[in-house]
Design a protein around this motif. Sequence first.
Motif, mmCIF file in Angstrom:
data_model
loop_
_atom_site.group_PDB
_atom_site.id
_atom_site.type_symbol
_atom_site.label_atom_id
_atom_site.label_comp_id
_atom_site.label_asym_id
_atom_site.label_seq_id
_atom_site.Cartn_x
_atom_site.Cartn_y
_atom_site.Cartn_z
ATOM 1 N N PRO A 74 0.833 -1.194 0.000
ATOM 2 C CA PRO A 74 0.000 0.000 0.000
ATOM 3 C C PRO A 74 0.874 1.253 0.000
ATOM 4 O O PRO A 74 2.033 1.216 0.428
ATOM 5 N N LYS A 75 0.316 2.336 -0.465
ATOM 6 C CA LYS A 75 1.026 3.601 -0.582
ATOM 7 C C LYS A 75 1.472 4.077 0.805
ATOM 8 O O LYS A 75 0.725 3.951 1.779
ATOM 9 N N ALA A 76 2.680 4.626 0.880
ATOM 10 C CA ALA A 76 3.194 5.160 2.144
ATOM 11 C C ALA A 76 2.397 6.394 2.564
ATOM 12 O O ALA A 76 1.844 7.096 1.716
ATOM 13 N N ARG A 77 2.333 6.624 3.859
ATOM 14 C CA ARG A 77 1.619 7.778 4.406
ATOM 15 C C ARG A 77 2.622 8.806 4.910
ATOM 16 O O ARG A 77 3.585 8.457 5.581
ATOM 17 N N ALA A 78 2.367 10.071 4.616
ATOM 18 C CA ALA A 78 3.236 11.149 5.088
ATOM 19 C C ALA A 78 2.906 11.478 6.543
ATOM 20 O O ALA A 78 1.739 11.489 6.924
ATOM 21 N N PRO A 79 3.933 11.745 7.358
ATOM 22 C CA PRO A 79 3.677 12.120 8.747
ATOM 23 C C PRO A 79 3.113 13.539 8.827
ATOM 24 O O PRO A 79 3.253 14.329 7.903
ATOM 25 N N GLU A 80 2.482 13.829 9.940
ATOM 26 C CA GLU A 80 1.946 15.173 10.198
ATOM 27 C C GLU A 80 2.620 15.733 11.436
ATOM 28 O O GLU A 80 2.643 15.051 12.457
ATOM 29 N N PRO A 81 3.166 16.907 11.420
ATOM 30 C CA PRO A 81 3.449 17.697 10.231
ATOM 31 C C PRO A 81 4.647 17.120 9.480
ATOM 32 O O PRO A 81 5.475 16.435 10.061
ATOM 33 N N TRP A 82 4.741 17.422 8.204
ATOM 34 C CA TRP A 82 5.807 16.868 7.356
ATOM 35 C C TRP A 82 7.181 17.304 7.857
ATOM 36 O O TRP A 82 8.094 16.517 7.941
ATOM 37 N N ASN A 83 7.347 18.557 8.188
ATOM 38 C CA ASN A 83 8.624 19.101 8.628
ATOM 39 C C ASN A 83 8.613 19.190 10.160
ATOM 40 O O ASN A 83 8.656 20.266 10.732
ATOM 41 N N ALA A 84 8.560 18.042 10.819
ATOM 42 C CA ALA A 84 8.351 17.978 12.264
ATOM 43 C C ALA A 84 9.535 18.560 13.034
ATOM 44 O O ALA A 84 10.694 18.300 12.703
#
Length: 146
Positions: A74-84
Amino acid sequence: MTVKRMDNVLIVVEDLDAVIAFFVELGLELEGKGPLDWSGAERVVGLRDVRQDVAMLRVPDGPGRVELAKFHQPKARAPEPWNAPANTLGIRRMMFAVDDLEDTLARLRAHGAELVDEVVRYEDIYLLCYVRGPENIVVGLAQELG
């Protein structure tokens, strides 16, 4: 019973080649790259119908490794926030000892790396900094002084 060693750290990425190039420029050595064709991997990670490419890089003359994975399905998920920021829960960085901090920074900048803030001297022991590389991967760099 004690831990024997730490074998590797996994980083899930979108642009596998760019991240490989970044870590090779840092000084890691590419051991191998290709599709993961082991059905047991799905049961280990808790996902089904997985298609992924992986790459394994190792620290020269050392036991440490960095494993990279690009999930096609399955497609990877981006973390929130991206620029942590550094106080975000979870793994925030890996630290590497380097011979020449300025030279390492110059080489990594060619791969899009940017200082998180600045190079700082810790007493007369280390020069330290954090670098944000491709896909917001943060690595710490430490040059021993003296």
